[in-house]
Design an enzyme around this catalytic site. Structure first.
Site, PDB file in Angstrom:
ATOM      1  N   ASP A 145       6.859   8.666  -8.419  1.00  0.00           N
ATOM      2  CA  ASP A 145       5.630   8.030  -8.937  1.00  0.00           C
ATOM      3  C   ASP A 145       4.675   9.020  -9.593  1.00  0.00           C
ATOM      4  OD1 ASP A 145       6.474   5.599  -8.061  1.00  0.00           O
ATOM      5  OD2 ASP A 145       5.102   5.446  -6.369  1.00  0.00           O
ATOM      6  N   CYS A 225      -4.308  -8.578 -10.856  1.00  0.00           N
ATOM      7  CA  CYS A 225      -3.435  -8.349  -9.698  1.00  0.00           C
ATOM      8  C   CYS A 225      -4.241  -7.899  -8.476  1.00  0.00           C
ATOM      9  CB  CYS A 225      -2.391  -7.293 -10.059  1.00  0.00           C
ATOM     10  SG  CYS A 225      -1.263  -6.890  -8.716  1.00  0.00           S
TER      11      CYS A 225
END
Length: 361
Positions: A145, A225
């Protein structure tokens, strides 16, 4: 020096030995999924996540083309590990134990930073790649990530799984509770085949999203979101989304909870991913009043550091407003005077919502 297919076999064994549940090799060729990425950024779908907009010296988005970022790379080793825990889903009917409590996303239940754990395992695989190649000029880079890579895309082309309509990577046997790590390599290794898309006509993830963040299959608007709002968003959260946030205080698992492929997903046996009891359905009043010292002591090395103490308290306040529990009224009265504007404003909203709920009951 071993041949490409022999190195690939060595990588597979090394990944297994390192504790990964899945592994595969992806080519570096441009992926059709990444062609939409510049448009997604241009439309503002990334919200305040400016790190996704990183560009190279020619002004090209780094994540839109791996070949531009690492022209020396010839293949990508992708490893995946299951982090699922044998605990309730967020979408299950709330019982007495969950009343007055919040929801922390499944991946953060252990309280440990998965980046470190996955990277340690990935380094072991990297060493095996270099040793199997038997060449001193092999170049490798490990990322969890942190690199200019859209991991789920390369994972698809490595055969790890397909990208679901909720934009998560899904494996037929393990579901979508997966941490991914990638190794860029200058070796041209034998790549796998993409996994077939098995979502079919199912739209449960899209239908279940409270904020309509999944604007279309495979298309996510981060601005809507709940995971983005509770983790990445700084300052106040727009009132349009607060009620739909429910009791979520860090992340959101709804689109994964309702996925049929997760219903029989096995629980992990990795020690570092076992949940801490206090982080599963945590008490909202505890998190709303947590001191700076206790926050540091409790969440040192935890993914929850991402939202910072002020973000966690803000989210807990909003969840209290959504709880319908009037026991929080006195606490919210005090928090209206909080020094943090986002928290005091959220407390005012939450208090108003609770009182309206009491009156209408």
């Amino acid at each position: 020096m071993l041949r490409s297919n022999e190195i690939t076999a060595a990588v597979t064994q090394a990944a297994k030995d390192a504790g990964f549940d899945l592994s595969g090799i992806a080519p570096v060729d441009a992926s059709p999924e990444l062609e939409y990425f510049p448009q997604w950024i241009a439309e503002g779908r990334a919200g305040e996540m400016k790190y996704l907009e990183g560009r190279d010296e020619q002004g090209r988005l780094k994540r839109a083309s791996l070949a531009h970022v690492a022209p020396w790379a010839r293949s990508v080793v992708v490893c995946a590990i299951n982090y699922n825990a044998a605990q309730p889903y967020s979408t299950e009917v709330a019982d007495q134990a969950a009343q007055g409590r919040g929801w922390i996303s499944r991946y953060a239940w252990s309280g440990q930073d998965y980046h470190d754990s996955v990277l340690q395992r990935l380094r072991r695989v990297e060493s095996s790649v270099r040793n199997a190649a038997g060449a001193n000029d092999v170049v490798t880079r490990c990322y969890v990530d942190t690199g200019p890579i859209v991991e789920r895309v390369v994972a698809k082309y490595a055969g790890i799984g397909w990208i679901g309509k909720n934009t998560c990577l899904i494996n037929q046997k393990l579901g979508s509770w997966l941490f991914l790590g990638v190794i860029l390599s200058s070796l041209e290794l034998a790549a796998g085949l993409p996994a077939p898309d098995r979502c079919g006509t199912c739209t449960r993830c899209i239908d279940a999203c409270p904020t309509d963040a999944l604007v279309a299959p495979h298309q996510l608007d981060s601005n809507k979101c709940i995971a983005y709002l509770t983790i990445e968003k700084r300052g106040s959260i727009a009132e349009d989304f607060r009620s739909e946030m429910g009791r979520h205080i860090f992340g959101c698992d709804i689109c994964q909870d309702v996925c049929p492929w997760n219903r029989k997903a096995p629980a992990t046996d990795a020690k570092e991913f076992q949940p801490r009891p206090e982080l599963v359905n945590p008490a909202l009043d505890w998190l709303a009043e947590i001191s700076a010292e206790e926050f540091r002591a409790t969440f040192r090395g935890s993914p929850l550091n991402r939202t910072k103490r002020t973000g966690l308290r803000r989210n807990a306040v909003i969840a209290m407003g959504n709880s319908g529990d009037e026991k929080f009224i006195l606490l919210l009265e005090r928090m209206k005077s909080d020094d943090d504007d986002a928290i005091s404003e959220s407390a005012t909203w939450a208090l108003d919502k609770l009182r309206r709920g009491v009156k209408s009951a």
